[in-house]
Design an enzyme around this catalytic site. Structure first.
Site, PDB file in Angstrom:
ATOM      1  CB  CYS A 265      41.715  52.446 102.465  1.00 48.16           C
ATOM      2  SG  CYS A 265      41.649  51.142 101.628  1.00 48.16           S
TER       3      CYS A 265
HETATM    4  P1  NAD Z   1      32.980  49.722  97.822  1.00 45.38           P
HETATM    5  O1  NAD Z   1      31.940  50.719  99.549  1.00 45.38           O
HETATM    6  O2  NAD Z   1      33.842  50.989  96.989  1.00 45.38           O
HETATM    7  O3  NAD Z   1      31.959  48.796  97.209  1.00 45.38           O
HETATM    8  C1  NAD Z   1      31.739  47.843  97.912  1.00 45.38           C
HETATM    9  C2  NAD Z   1      30.214  46.969  96.999  1.00 45.38           C
HETATM   10  O4  NAD Z   1      29.723  46.443  97.805  1.00 45.38           O
HETATM   11  C3  NAD Z   1      29.127  48.035  96.753  1.00 45.38           C
HETATM   12  O5  NAD Z   1      28.966  48.055  96.012  1.00 45.38           O
HETATM   13  C4  NAD Z   1      28.286  47.302  97.335  1.00 45.38           C
HETATM   14  O6  NAD Z   1      27.005  47.959  96.579  1.00 45.38           O
HETATM   15  C5  NAD Z   1      28.843  45.698  97.501  1.00 45.38           C
HETATM   16  N1  NAD Z   1      27.788  45.138  98.483  1.00 45.38           N
HETATM   17  C6  NAD Z   1      27.466  45.671  99.326  1.00 45.38           C
HETATM   18  N2  NAD Z   1      26.902  44.574 100.197  1.00 45.38           N
HETATM   19  C7  NAD Z   1      26.813  43.468  99.178  1.00 45.38           C
HETATM   20  C8  NAD Z   1      26.336  42.085  99.721  1.00 45.38           C
HETATM   21  N3  NAD Z   1      25.786  41.374 100.480  1.00 45.38           N
HETATM   22  N4  NAD Z   1      26.283  41.019  98.441  1.00 45.38           N
HETATM   23  C9  NAD Z   1      26.887  41.720  97.220  1.00 45.38           C
HETATM   24  N5  NAD Z   1      28.112  42.841  97.126  1.00 45.38           N
HETATM   25  C10 NAD Z   1      27.455  44.209  97.763  1.00 45.38           C
HETATM   26  O7  NAD Z   1      33.629  49.701  99.199  1.00 45.38           O
HETATM   27  P2  NAD Z   1      35.856  49.408  98.096  1.00 45.38           P
HETATM   28  O8  NAD Z   1      35.871  51.021  98.418  1.00 45.38           O
HETATM   29  O9  NAD Z   1      35.782  48.502  96.775  1.00 45.38           O
HETATM   30  O10 NAD Z   1      36.311  48.737  99.488  1.00 45.38           O
HETATM   31  C11 NAD Z   1      35.821  47.583  99.244  1.00 45.38           C
HETATM   32  C12 NAD Z   1      36.831  46.781 100.522  1.00 45.38           C
HETATM   33  O11 NAD Z   1      38.294  46.667 100.143  1.00 45.38           O
HETATM   34  C13 NAD Z   1      37.386  46.793 101.365  1.00 45.38           C
HETATM   35  O12 NAD Z   1      37.296  46.588 102.667  1.00 45.38           O
HETATM   36  C14 NAD Z   1      38.412  47.622 101.606  1.00 45.38           C
HETATM   37  O13 NAD Z   1      39.311  48.517 102.844  1.00 45.38           O
HETATM   38  C15 NAD Z   1      39.422  46.866 100.606  1.00 45.38           C
HETATM   39  N6  NAD Z   1      40.032  47.958  99.968  1.00 45.38           N
HETATM   40  C16 NAD Z   1      39.513  49.391  99.838  1.00 45.38           C
HETATM   41  C17 NAD Z   1      40.319  50.146  98.809  1.00 45.38           C
HETATM   42  C18 NAD Z   1      39.922  51.561  97.974  1.00 45.38           C
HETATM   43  O14 NAD Z   1      41.462  51.480  97.640  1.00 45.38           O
HETATM   44  N7  NAD Z   1      39.384  51.777  98.059  1.00 45.38           N
HETATM   45  C19 NAD Z   1      42.063  49.051  98.773  1.00 45.38           C
HETATM   46  C20 NAD Z   1      42.546  48.164  99.892  1.00 45.38           C
HETATM   47  C21 NAD Z   1      41.311  47.241 100.193  1.00 45.38           C
END
Ligand code: NAD
Length: 431
Positions: A265
């Site tokens: 992030c």
């Molecule tokens: P991640 O990469 O761990 O997970 C994303 C998931 O989406 C994966 O499992 C992937 O297979 C799936 N995916 C990809 N394309 C897809 C589609 N077309 N349809 C359905 N599923 C699909 O990401 P994350 O770390 O969970 O982050 C997600 C969002 O949340 C980002 O925008 C990030 O900035 C935000 N965020 C993350 C955190 C954190 O601590 N990781 C905290 C706050 C906000």
């Protein structure tokens, strides 16, 4: 209520598990079939404290996983977009995954007769929900926002490692909704949590998330800059920050200096808001410096090491800690990555240990040596670099006696050489 969660990574899997725990029926959607099967089997697709327990409890009862958008949209009232928003090659936000999720949701909504709400939980730059996601939903569903469906932006503030706890004990819940009906439906989901839900505009909600992360990153880079100055005078930055943090306007949090911030992030979000500002014709000097300080910070570790050794070529250097922070297996933008790259560039023999993140790091550096214990990793080492604040590293002592040369460069302020039973050469990064 009936919720679908699109994307089951760190944010999606935690959101799904916690909504189920709050009594809602949840359908998870992911394009990764492996994750779908894991969730249906009650297994967590990522490591997160308390997550597997919740998934085990609710799998195939209140939580089911699928890759079928049509099914998820038909069987739920609200869909949360939780897919990744990585940086593109210029550092700006890459919205292609959000686009693909929004298109799939729009297509599925075109086949649904009832009202549906789409909530963006992914971190997206201001104006994305209203100017990018909403038009995609309208065009692929053939329906009208506010009339046939609702749209909201609900940023996620959880900390990796403590994500389940943070979801269940939020200090704020922000819902940027296009209308009252949407806001009511989204805020109902959180009713059982002891926290007010703030209703604002989608763009404001997006900006709140970026401001939050930009300010936390700024505090870290500020602490690191002060720490680098302190180091030059032999002043203990931690003593300085302890007193500074007593000022209620500052607070003691996020003033720990060290090897810098990583993770999925902070670095990407600060770069993304810089990109957005520039697109709007504004040059964000302070935020650029936040990134610059953070990129230089891990290189100070190499500089300290090089001061102690003529050359690194052929030297056995142990890197303790690969995850970007403790209590997670996430290595995205971990500060260990530039450090290991530089060690390899200088032809050092790199040995690594991390309690959780080694499997992930093997994909980045397949050719370094990974050990399954600290003792094995330290054996015969010429130096040790501490890169992640794992609790187990705080109690290291006799393990250092296994080293050929007990030189410790501490990037996280974990070791107090005066308290050890063995004699070591110690260098704190900025203390
Ligand atoms: P991640 O990469 O761990 O997970 C994303 C998931 O989406 C994966 O499992 C992937 O297979 C799936 N995916 C990809 N394309 C897809 C589609 N077309 N349809 C359905 N599923 C699909 O990401 P994350 O770390 O969970 O982050 C997600 C969002 O949340 C980002 O925008 C990030 O900035 C935000 N965020 C993350 C955190 C954190 O601590 N990781 C905290 C706050 C906000």
């Amino acid at each position: 209520m009936r919720v679908s969660v699109i994307g089951t990574g760190y944010v999606g899997s935690v959101t799904a598990a916690c909504f189920a725990e709050l009594g809602h029926e949840v359908i998870c959607v992911d394009v990764d079939e492996k994750k779908v099967s894991m969730i249906n089997a009650g297994k967590a697709p990522i490591w997160e404290e308390g997550l597997e327990e919740l998934l085990k409890k609710h799998a195939e009862k209140r939580i089911i996983a699928t890759s079928d958008y049509d099914y998820a949209v038909q069987k739920s009232d609200i869909s949360f977009i939780c897919v990744g928003t990585p940086s593109d090659e210029k550092g700006n936000i890459d919205l292609s995954i959000v686009e693909s999720a929004a298109v799939s949701l729009g297509e599925a909504m075109s086949k649904k007769d009832h009202y549906h709400v789409v909530v963006v939980k992914s971190t997206v730059v201001p104006q994305t929900t209203e100017k990018f996601v909403l038009p995609l939903l309208e065009s692929y569903s053939g329906k009208k926002a506010s009339k046939d469906f609702g749209v909201a932006m609900n940023p996620e503030f959880l900390r990796e490692g403590k994500a389940v706890y943070d979801f269940m004990h939020p200090d704020k819940i922000v819902v940027g909704a296009i209308d009252e009906r949407t806001f009511f439906m989204v805020s109902e989901l959180y009713r059982r949590l002891n926290c007010n839900v703030t209703h604002t505009k989608p763009t404001t909600a997006e900006m709140i998330k970026y401001t939050n992360n930009a300010l936390l990153s700024t505090k870290i880079s500020f602490a690191n800059e002060i720490g680098n100055i302190c180091k030059k005078m032999g002043v203990d930055t931690y003593e300085v920050m302890e007193e500074v943090g007593k000022d209620y306007r500052i607070s003691p949090h996020f003033l720990n200096c060290g090897a810098g911030f990583g993770g999925s992030c902070f670095p990407k979000d600060v770069r993304a808001i810089i990109g957005k500002a520039e697109e709007l014709g504004y040059k964000p000097k302070l935020l650029r410096s936040v990134i610059e300080v953070n990129e230089e910070q891990p290189m100070y570790i190499i500089r300290l090491l090089s001061k102690k050794m003529d050359r690194l070529k052929g030297k056995r250097i142990t890197v303790l800690g690969l995850a970007f922070k403790n209590d997670t297996d996430d290595i995205r933008e971990s500060r260990s990555i530039p450090v290991i790259s530089e060690l390899l560039r200088q032809e050092a023999d790199v040995v690594a240990y991390d309690p959780m993140a080694m499997e992930h790091m093997k994909k980045v550096f397949p050719d370094i040596t990974y050990c399954n214990s600290v003792s094995k990793a330290l054996k015969d080492a010429d130096a040790c670099l501490i890169m992640t604040e794992w609790d187990q590293f705080r109690s290291l002592d006799k393990e250092f006696a296994e080293m050929k040369r007990p030189l410790i460069i501490d990037g996280r302020h974990l070791i107090n050489p005066k308290e050890l039973s063995v004699k070591i050469e110690y260098e704190g990064l900025c203390w």
